[in-house]
Design a protein around this motif. Structure first.
Motif, PDB file in Angstrom:
ATOM      1  N   ALA A 176       0.804  -1.230   0.000  1.00  0.00           N
ATOM      2  CA  ALA A 176       0.000   0.000   0.000  1.00  0.00           C
ATOM      3  C   ALA A 176       0.837   1.279   0.000  1.00  0.00           C
ATOM      4  N   SER A 177       2.056   1.212   0.525  1.00  0.00           N
ATOM      5  CA  SER A 177       2.897   2.411   0.595  1.00  0.00           C
ATOM      6  C   SER A 177       3.685   2.655  -0.690  1.00  0.00           C
ATOM      7  N   ARG A 178       3.594   1.724  -1.634  1.00  0.00           N
ATOM      8  CA  ARG A 178       4.367   1.819  -2.868  1.00  0.00           C
ATOM      9  C   ARG A 178       3.680   2.736  -3.879  1.00  0.00           C
ATOM     10  N   SER A 179       4.472   3.402  -4.705  1.00  0.00           N
ATOM     11  CA  SER A 179       3.922   4.228  -5.774  1.00  0.00           C
ATOM     12  C   SER A 179       3.822   3.454  -7.083  1.00  0.00           C
ATOM     13  N   LYS A 180       4.609   2.370  -7.191  1.00  0.00           N
ATOM     14  CA  LYS A 180       4.614   1.556  -8.407  1.00  0.00           C
ATOM     15  C   LYS A 180       4.992   0.131  -8.047  1.00  0.00           C
ATOM     16  N   VAL A 181       4.331  -0.839  -8.719  1.00  0.00           N
ATOM     17  CA  VAL A 181       4.540  -2.264  -8.404  1.00  0.00           C
ATOM     18  C   VAL A 181       4.736  -3.044  -9.699  1.00  0.00           C
ATOM     19  N   ASP A 182       5.672  -3.985  -9.674  1.00  0.00           N
ATOM     20  CA  ASP A 182       5.891  -4.885 -10.801  1.00  0.00           C
ATOM     21  C   ASP A 182       4.952  -6.078 -10.673  1.00  0.00           C
ATOM     22  N   LEU A 183       4.421  -6.557 -11.793  1.00  0.00           N
ATOM     23  CA  LEU A 183       3.511  -7.706 -11.758  1.00  0.00           C
ATOM     24  C   LEU A 183       4.141  -8.915 -11.068  1.00  0.00           C
ATOM     25  N   LYS A 184       5.449  -9.095 -11.211  1.00  0.00           N
ATOM     26  CA  LYS A 184       6.125 -10.249 -10.603  1.00  0.00           C
ATOM     27  C   LYS A 184       5.963 -10.270  -9.091  1.00  0.00           C
ATOM     28  N   GLU A 185       5.760  -9.102  -8.500  1.00  0.00           N
ATOM     29  CA  GLU A 185       5.618  -9.014  -7.043  1.00  0.00           C
ATOM     30  C   GLU A 185       4.249  -9.492  -6.559  1.00  0.00           C
ATOM     31  N   LEU A 186       3.347  -9.794  -7.499  1.00  0.00           N
ATOM     32  CA  LEU A 186       1.987 -10.203  -7.136  1.00  0.00           C
ATOM     33  C   LEU A 186       1.800 -11.715  -7.183  1.00  0.00           C
ATOM     34  N   LYS A 187       2.893 -12.448  -7.344  1.00  0.00           N
ATOM     35  CA  LYS A 187       2.839 -13.897  -7.532  1.00  0.00           C
ATOM     36  C   LYS A 187       2.089 -14.610  -6.410  1.00  0.00           C
ATOM     37  N   ASP A 188       2.271 -14.201  -5.173  1.00  0.00           N
ATOM     38  CA  ASP A 188       1.665 -14.902  -4.031  1.00  0.00           C
ATOM     39  C   ASP A 188       0.366 -14.261  -3.551  1.00  0.00           C
ATOM     40  N   GLU A 189      -0.137 -13.277  -4.298  1.00  0.00           N
ATOM     41  CA  GLU A 189      -1.363 -12.594  -3.885  1.00  0.00           C
ATOM     42  C   GLU A 189      -2.619 -13.349  -4.341  1.00  0.00           C
ATOM     43  N   GLU A 190      -3.718 -13.098  -3.637  1.00  0.00           N
ATOM     44  CA  GLU A 190      -5.015 -13.636  -4.041  1.00  0.00           C
ATOM     45  C   GLU A 190      -5.787 -12.529  -4.771  1.00  0.00           C
ATOM     46  N   PHE A 191      -6.360 -12.895  -5.937  1.00  0.00           N
ATOM     47  CA  PHE A 191      -6.978 -11.905  -6.800  1.00  0.00           C
ATOM     48  C   PHE A 191      -8.506 -11.971  -6.779  1.00  0.00           C
TER      49      PHE A 191
END
Length: 292
Positions: A176-191
């Motif tokens: 939440a504190s990030r201004s930009k995120v790479d898709l690779k960082e979402l690997k373990d997230e639930e969508f």
């Protein structure tokens, strides 16, 4: 064989129910059944398997449906052509519109169009993007709104909107504190993801696969407001177009840019080899002029 019989047959095939088809066409069930039986008798084949709950097509019925759809399209084209030749001020536009898109952009445009052309009827059906494209191909609609990429050899494409996709997370999410995120960082997230009939389902899956993973999907929806509400309840994350994010501004949601530029490109499409009525051409010109 009458064209009316074929239209009735197509409606039964569409609903898989004689009762629902009769309700849709505003005719009595006995009259509809009589028309189907007359068609079967003339062709000498059973076209529909009737049960208490459903009406499924036989192999012969599937063949008849294929040709009936083509004949219905030709009949509609003939009517539109003749209508245009008489220079009538009246007309009808049949539109396939994904719910995601319809609620965002089209109410104002349609209201303006109705005021400008009160005698042109807009006949709108809401389908997912993938089904809209298929329905345009089959002749159910004259025009539809879809998301690129589109096969431009089959369809005439008119661009109307282009905007970036954004990441939505809960306010206390690790990103939440990030201004930009790479898709690779979402690997373990639930969508919180889009339903399969929506073009974004396939588009975003392909981006995730390119990033090296298959998304973990907690829930699928066709309603962007429900998707954002679930993010606000910390049930998962989602990726949505900028215009939806603008409507989803809540104190419990953080909207973040993606490092990858993923564009959501909306286009109006018509079938290339099919006649386009004056009413439809007028509507397309109006949309392009309004610049959604």
């Amino acid at each position: 064989m009458e064209l009316r019989q074929l239209r009735i047959f197509v409606e039964v095939a569409k609903h898989k129910s004689i009762t629902k088809a009769a309700e849709s066409m505003h005719i009595s069930q006995p009259a509809l059944s009589k028309a189907i039986m007359a068609l079967e008798e003339e062709l000498g084949m059973i076209l529909i398997i009737r049960t208490n709950k459903t009406s499924d097509l036989t192999d012969a019925g599937k063949v008849v449906l294929e040709y009936a759809l083509k004949m219905n399209v030709l009949q509609d084209e003939m009517k539109r052509t003749l209508n245009d030749m008489t220079n009538l001020t009246r007309g009808q536009v049949t539109i396939g519109l994904p719910p995601f898109i319809g609620s965002l952009f089209f109410p104002k445009v349609m209201a303006k169009f109705h005021h400008a052309y009160p005698n042109i009827e807009l006949n709108i059906t809401e389908y997912g993007g993938a089904r809209v494209v298929k329905s345009i191909e089959e002749g159910e609609f004259e025009l539809g709104v879809a998301v690129l990429p589109i096969d431009e050899q089959q369809f005439q494409v008119y661009p109307i909107v282009e905007e970036e996709m954004k990441l939505l997370v809960y306010k206390h999410h690790r990103l939440a504190s990030r201004s930009k995120v790479d898709l690779k960082e979402l690997k373990d997230e639930e969508f919180i993801f889009y339903h399969e009939e929506f073009a974004l389902n396939k588009i975003m899956r392909n981006y995730f696969i390119e990033a090296g993973f298959e998304p973990k999907i907690l829930f699928k929806s066709s309603q962007w407001d429900l998707m954002t509400e679930m993010v606000a309840e910390n049930l998962g994350i989602t990726i949505l177009p900028q215009s939806i994010c603008n409507r989803a501004i809540k104190k419990d949601i953080k909207i973040i840019d993606l490092k990858q530029t993923i564009l959501w490109s909306l286009v109006v499409i018509t079938k290339r080899d099919r006649y386009t009525s004056n009413a439809t051409r007028t509507f397309i010109d109006f949309i392009l002029k309004e610049s959604l």
